[in-house]
Motif scaffolding. Structure first.
Motif, PDB file in Angstrom:
ATOM      1  N   THR A 164       0.739  -1.282   0.213  1.00 49.94           N
ATOM      2  CA  THR A 164      -0.027   0.072  -0.014  1.00 49.94           C
ATOM      3  C   THR A 164       0.884   1.305   0.162  1.00 49.94           C
ATOM      4  O   THR A 164       0.751   2.004  -0.964  1.00 49.94           O
ATOM      5  CB  THR A 164      -0.897  -0.021   1.136  1.00 49.94           C
ATOM      6  OG1 THR A 164      -1.856  -1.000   1.228  1.00 49.94           O
ATOM      7  CG2 THR A 164      -1.964   1.254   1.209  1.00 49.94           C
ATOM      8  N   GLN A 165       1.727   1.358   0.913  1.00 49.13           N
ATOM      9  CA  GLN A 165       2.774   2.530   0.944  1.00 49.13           C
ATOM     10  C   GLN A 165       3.664   2.496  -0.086  1.00 49.13           C
ATOM     11  O   GLN A 165       4.058   3.627  -0.477  1.00 49.13           O
ATOM     12  CB  GLN A 165       3.266   2.520   2.473  1.00 49.13           C
ATOM     13  CG  GLN A 165       4.205   3.711   2.584  1.00 49.13           C
ATOM     14  CD  GLN A 165       3.387   5.049   2.491  1.00 49.13           C
ATOM     15  OE1 GLN A 165       2.713   5.157   3.212  1.00 49.13           O
ATOM     16  NE2 GLN A 165       3.795   6.209   1.656  1.00 49.13           N
ATOM     17  N   ALA A 166       4.135   1.413  -0.572  1.00 50.17           N
ATOM     18  CA  ALA A 166       5.005   1.255  -1.857  1.00 50.17           C
ATOM     19  C   ALA A 166       4.324   1.841  -2.888  1.00 50.17           C
ATOM     20  O   ALA A 166       5.203   2.396  -3.797  1.00 50.17           O
ATOM     21  CB  ALA A 166       5.299  -0.426  -2.007  1.00 50.17           C
ATOM     22  N   GLY A 167       3.128   1.467  -2.929  1.00 48.40           N
ATOM     23  CA  GLY A 167       2.410   2.225  -4.326  1.00 48.40           C
ATOM     24  C   GLY A 167       2.174   3.642  -4.230  1.00 48.40           C
ATOM     25  O   GLY A 167       2.485   4.344  -5.402  1.00 48.40           O
ATOM     26  N   LYS A 168       2.339   4.218  -3.118  1.00 48.64           N
ATOM     27  CA  LYS A 168       2.396   5.761  -2.904  1.00 48.64           C
ATOM     28  C   LYS A 168       3.763   6.369  -3.075  1.00 48.64           C
ATOM     29  O   LYS A 168       3.934   7.508  -3.765  1.00 48.64           O
ATOM     30  CB  LYS A 168       1.523   6.049  -1.571  1.00 48.64           C
ATOM     31  CG  LYS A 168       0.355   5.750  -1.361  1.00 48.64           C
ATOM     32  CD  LYS A 168      -0.030   6.092   0.100  1.00 48.64           C
ATOM     33  CE  LYS A 168      -1.692   5.448   0.388  1.00 48.64           C
ATOM     34  NZ  LYS A 168      -2.006   5.773   1.965  1.00 48.64           N
ATOM     35  N   ASP A 169       4.445   5.604  -2.737  1.00 51.00           N
ATOM     36  CA  ASP A 169       6.031   6.081  -2.963  1.00 51.00           C
ATOM     37  C   ASP A 169       6.607   5.886  -4.381  1.00 51.00           C
ATOM     38  O   ASP A 169       7.375   6.583  -4.658  1.00 51.00           O
ATOM     39  CB  ASP A 169       7.101   5.287  -2.035  1.00 51.00           C
ATOM     40  CG  ASP A 169       6.666   5.477  -0.529  1.00 51.00           C
ATOM     41  OD1 ASP A 169       6.036   6.401  -0.042  1.00 51.00           O
ATOM     42  OD2 ASP A 169       6.995   4.712   0.613  1.00 51.00           O
ATOM     43  N   TYR A 170       6.134   4.853  -5.338  1.00 49.02           N
ATOM     44  CA  TYR A 170       6.575   4.524  -6.267  1.00 49.02           C
ATOM     45  C   TYR A 170       5.276   4.623  -7.402  1.00 49.02           C
ATOM     46  O   TYR A 170       5.344   3.363  -8.167  1.00 49.02           O
ATOM     47  CB  TYR A 170       7.554   3.165  -6.454  1.00 49.02           C
ATOM     48  CG  TYR A 170       8.552   3.228  -5.360  1.00 49.02           C
ATOM     49  CD1 TYR A 170       9.774   3.639  -5.908  1.00 49.02           C
ATOM     50  CD2 TYR A 170       8.342   2.793  -4.057  1.00 49.02           C
ATOM     51  CE1 TYR A 170      10.940   3.763  -4.924  1.00 49.02           C
ATOM     52  CE2 TYR A 170       9.485   2.826  -3.208  1.00 49.02           C
ATOM     53  CZ  TYR A 170      10.732   3.337  -3.600  1.00 49.02           C
ATOM     54  OH  TYR A 170      11.781   3.358  -2.801  1.00 49.02           O
ATOM     55  N   PRO A 171       4.647   5.435  -7.653  1.00 51.02           N
ATOM     56  CA  PRO A 171       3.391   5.237  -8.474  1.00 51.02           C
ATOM     57  C   PRO A 171       3.692   4.851  -9.812  1.00 51.02           C
ATOM     58  O   PRO A 171       2.906   4.138 -10.536  1.00 51.02           O
ATOM     59  CB  PRO A 171       2.726   6.636  -8.270  1.00 51.02           C
ATOM     60  CG  PRO A 171       3.759   7.440  -7.867  1.00 51.02           C
ATOM     61  CD  PRO A 171       4.786   6.889  -7.182  1.00 51.02           C
ATOM     62  N   GLU A 172       4.738   5.570 -10.515  1.00 51.32           N
ATOM     63  CA  GLU A 172       5.305   5.291 -11.786  1.00 51.32           C
ATOM     64  C   GLU A 172       5.501   3.657 -11.989  1.00 51.32           C
ATOM     65  O   GLU A 172       5.293   3.284 -12.945  1.00 51.32           O
ATOM     66  CB  GLU A 172       6.426   6.174 -12.139  1.00 51.32           C
ATOM     67  CG  GLU A 172       6.515   6.029 -13.856  1.00 51.32           C
ATOM     68  CD  GLU A 172       7.702   7.015 -14.317  1.00 51.32           C
ATOM     69  OE1 GLU A 172       8.047   6.664 -15.363  1.00 51.32           O
ATOM     70  OE2 GLU A 172       8.111   7.820 -13.506  1.00 51.32           O
TER      71      GLU A 172
END
Length: 365
Positions: A164-172
């Motif tokens: 979940t947080q990884a998706g926010k940190d690395y959206p591209e």
């Protein structure tokens, strides 16, 4: 966040003379029953292509002769010349060989007739080289018949317990991975080698994303003590013992994104970058991931032969996990790290193909 991490060159593998190789260094292929899978189903990866995002490749190595069908450099090495993917480190050549080396000796890869596409992304001053390479894979999937991308890399010092947080940190990065899933390209990624540092479950990025097939490492045989520069050490070793460096995340801990499978990653004998007939050896989740990439190429080859289309990534994930041998972290490990007391799946190439064959015959997929 995507531009805030420097991913250095990995520790290079060690070149060895083949007369110094012990029988224990040859066990990876046998432990996961890859020779049996290749033989009984007549598979070798022919016609399919794997993109290897790594330190480059010794493209003239005899183990890859005639099968390096495209290359691209995304780093600043060689003044950024996009056509030069020289592997000054050796890691990329070792990893590529585990997948696809065509040799009659101990260097034989899991899918020894697949085409290889070295995409040089390391060292990476940010995630940009990796993002650009994944975009290149997306853009060239159909033209080069790329069915697998292997990333034996990850951001150092990262230990996510969900995406979940990884998706926010690395959206591209997340967007690119979603795109590759839609094209049925299996992205195989090493879980990370920082377990000793964190002493708790989790994985690095990009391995944490549920869109990829994440891979932890086990030993392939008993060959005495093993010590690593990051502080992890095994007092003794045996087949299916989880390596003390391997990051890991059980489904019981994180039901939505977890380490998909474990595979042998220590010690891995493969092609080397020192000369055109070199042999190298290395331990790491970097070496476990390409064994899984090779197995996936075999599964894809069989599925395409019978069904005429690529299998979905989710089907591949299910086949790998449900046919695995289950290992337990904490039953007989002999090392210097804390154990999770969870079970994890270790792949079996032959059983995965048997299950795929049966499912196709029964019409359940």
């Amino acid at each position: 966040m995507e531009n805030s991490y420097f991913i250095p060159n990995p520790e290079p593998p060690r070149s060895i003379s083949r007369n110094l190789i012990s029988p224990f260094d040859l066990e990876i292929d046998r432990l996961i029953e890859a020779p049996r899978a290749r033989s009984q189903f007549n598979l070798d990866g022919s016609g399919l292509s794997v993109a290897v995002l790594d330190t480059g490749l010794r493209v003239t190595h005899k183990c890859f002769e005639g099968r390096v069908i495209s290359t691209m450099n995304f780093t600043n090495d060689d003044n950024g010349n996009i056509d030069i993917v020289t592997d000054y480190n050796g890691h990329g050549t070792n990893v590529t060989g585990i997948i696809a080396a065509d040799s009659k000796d101990e260097r034989r890869g899991i899918a020894p007739r697949s085409n290889v596409i070295p995409l040089k992304v390391l060292p990476a001053p940010s995630f940009d080289p990796i993002l650009n390479a994944l975009q290149w894979v997306y853009d060239n999937t159909e033209r080069l018949n790329i069915t697998v991308a292997n990333l034996s890399l990850g951001a150092p010092g990262i230990n996510y317990m969900n995406d979940t947080q990884a998706g926010k940190d690395y959206p591209e990065l997340l967007e690119l991975l979603n795109g590759l899933v839609t094209k049925r390209v299996a992205v195989v990624i090493a879980a990370g080698n920082d377990y000793f540092r964190f002493q708790q479950e989790g994985m690095t990025v990009p391995a944490i994303f549920r869109q990829v097939i994440s891979v932890g490492a086990v030993y392939d045989a008993s060959f005495g003590p093993r010590a690593y520069r990051n502080g992890a050490s095994a007092i003794s070793t045996h087949a299916d013992q989880i390596t003390p460096f391997s990051q890991r995340l059980a489904k019981e801990t994180s039901p939505d994104c977890y380490t998909d499978v474990f595979s042998p990653g220590a010690a891995a004998t493969s092609a080397g970058a020192a000369h055109d007939d070199d042999t190298s050896i290395q331990d790491g989740t970097s070496q476990a991931a390409p064994t899984v990439a090779g197995v996936i190429l075999l599964l894809q080859q069989y599925y395409i032969r019978v069904k005429g289309t690529r299998p979905s990534v989710s089907l591949l994930q299910d086949m790998l996990r449900t046919t695995s041998s289950w290992i337990f972290d904490g039953d007989d490990e002999d090392d210097n790290v804390k154990h999770t007391n969870h079970k994890y799946p270790r792949i079996n190439a032959f059983q995965s193909l048997v299950a795929l064959h049966k499912a196709i015959q029964l019409g359940t997929i």
